[in-house]
Enzyme design. Sequence first.
Site, PDB file in Angstrom:
ATOM      1  N   GLN A   1       7.576  -5.189  -4.224  1.00 23.71           N
ATOM      2  CA  GLN A   1       6.681  -5.005  -5.362  1.00 23.71           C
ATOM      3  C   GLN A   1       7.257  -3.950  -6.296  1.00 23.71           C
ATOM      4  OE1 GLN A   1       2.718  -2.951  -5.544  1.00 23.71           O
ATOM      5  NE2 GLN A   1       1.978  -5.002  -6.037  1.00 23.71           N
TER       6      GLN A   1
ATOM      7  N   ASN B   1      -7.597 -11.071  -2.743  1.00 24.29           N
ATOM      8  CA  ASN B   1      -7.456  -9.756  -2.124  1.00 24.29           C
ATOM      9  C   ASN B   1      -8.700  -8.937  -2.444  1.00 24.29           C
ATOM     10  OD1 ASN B   1      -5.870  -6.740  -3.054  1.00 24.29           O
ATOM     11  ND2 ASN B   1      -6.082  -7.391  -0.941  1.00 24.29           N
TER      12      ASN B   1
ATOM     13  N   GLY C   1      -5.448  -5.828   3.168  1.00 27.46           N
ATOM     14  CA  GLY C   1      -4.840  -4.513   3.028  1.00 27.46           C
ATOM     15  C   GLY C   1      -5.230  -3.551   4.123  1.00 27.46           C
ATOM     16  N   ARG C   2      -6.261  -2.743   3.862  1.00 22.71           N
ATOM     17  CA  ARG C   2      -6.590  -1.639   4.755  1.00 22.71           C
ATOM     18  C   ARG C   2      -6.923  -2.078   6.175  1.00 22.71           C
ATOM     19  NH1 ARG C   2     -11.048   0.903   1.141  1.00 22.71           N
ATOM     20  NH2 ARG C   2     -10.940  -1.190   0.248  1.00 22.71           N
TER      21      ARG C   2
ATOM     22  N   HIS D   1      -6.831  -9.285  -6.947  1.00 26.97           N
ATOM     23  CA  HIS D   1      -7.783  -8.355  -6.332  1.00 26.97           C
ATOM     24  C   HIS D   1      -9.109  -8.580  -7.042  1.00 26.97           C
ATOM     25  CE1 HIS D   1      -8.587  -4.018  -4.733  1.00 26.97           C
ATOM     26  NE2 HIS D   1      -9.698  -4.724  -4.793  1.00 26.97           N
TER      27      HIS D   1
ATOM     28  N   MET E   1       0.852  -1.190   0.000  1.00 22.46           N
ATOM     29  CA  MET E   1       0.000   0.000   0.000  1.00 22.46           C
ATOM     30  C   MET E   1       0.888   1.241   0.000  1.00 22.46           C
ATOM     31  SD  MET E   1      -2.954  -1.235   2.708  1.00 22.46           S
ATOM     32  CE  MET E   1      -1.814  -2.086   3.813  1.00 22.46           C
TER      33      MET E   1
ATOM     34  N   CYS F   1      -2.629  -1.546  -9.793  1.00 21.87           N
ATOM     35  CA  CYS F   1      -2.824  -0.174  -9.324  1.00 21.87           C
ATOM     36  C   CYS F   1      -3.469   0.670 -10.420  1.00 21.87           C
ATOM     37  CB  CYS F   1      -1.490   0.444  -8.909  1.00 21.87           C
ATOM     38  SG  CYS F   1      -1.660   2.122  -8.278  1.00 21.87           S
TER      39      CYS F   1
ATOM     40  N   LYS G   1       0.585  -9.462  -8.960  1.00 22.46           N
ATOM     41  CA  LYS G   1      -0.661  -9.040  -8.322  1.00 22.46           C
ATOM     42  C   LYS G   1      -1.489  -8.325  -9.376  1.00 22.46           C
ATOM     43  CE  LYS G   1      -2.568  -6.758  -4.219  1.00 22.46           C
ATOM     44  NZ  LYS G   1      -3.518  -5.814  -4.804  1.00 22.46           N
TER      45      LYS G   1
END
Length: 337
Positions: free
Chosen positions: A66, A207, A230-231, A167, A14, A96, A135
């Site tokens: 990453q 994810n 993640g968050r 994701h 992140m 992303c 990813k």
Amino acid sequence: MQINQHARLSIAPMMDWTTRECRYLHRLLSKEALLYTEMVTAPALVRGGAMHLLDHDASEHPVALQLGGSDPTELAAAARLGAEAGYDEINLNCGCPSDRVQSGAFGAILMQTPDLVADCVAAMAAEVSVEVTVKCRIGVDDQIPQEVLPDFLDKIRAAGVRRVTIHARKAWLQGLSPKENRDIPPLDYDLVHQMKADFPDLHISINGGIATLDEAEAHLTRGLDGVMIGRAAYHQPADVLCAADPRIFGCGTVTDPVAVVQQMLPYIERELQNGGRLHAVTRHMLGLFAGRPGARHWRRHLSEGAARKGAGPELVEEALALVTHRAPQPEQDLQGA
């Protein structure tokens, strides 16, 4: 334990969050979870010589680097630098959605060019002995995930990739901000589970939107190889990581966030002696007591004091006392904690 086993639970890369200071904290909370750096662009390393971006503490292992990029030669050189720096895995960002990332022709936009991604990961793998992983999203824009995702996985598998994190949302490259792309596109967990059924030889982690160990265990029980959080792991790190080792990995014990804060104090002292700022460490600790009496006072004391000139470990000890020695809070205080 092999890195694939550590990947049963990983903490998502992140930007601005999973810094080396954050990873040091997370490693104290869990000895087993796989940690990831923020995305580091290949041009920054290869053309910019920004080797400080590879800094990490030996205690962070297992830890993955990453990378962002779209040029196979440049990514191969960056992967080599990462492996030489000691990272246990090199991961290519294909998820992303930020405008800045798109302008560099990497991130989620790479979902549109699976052949280029295959060339990139093949070039990277040829340069390093550590595992090269990807990813990705389930698709972007008007792509049909049920069509593009199997093709994407098939091509990167043919290029040598054996582990991928998906994701479970599309990314909309136009019309949604990066923040909106983390929430608005609907989740399709079933598609990710179907990919595991269709690609049984791939190690697949899921994810997106997963916030608890209960949810992580449910995905593992259904047959996925790993879960990336993640968050939730950032904002409530103790809730996610303190019990991760016994519950997800079947080893170790539940860690105590109070003890972890005490273990952070020598690290903070070293960072300050090396010219670091207290806030650079404590900003990652604000959510450590989320939901506990005194959490609001902990956050406030650190937030207001860490930027003051001369602030040091004693500020953290003062904040900790507000959690550990505080009498039970009124009901409204608990709700705000």
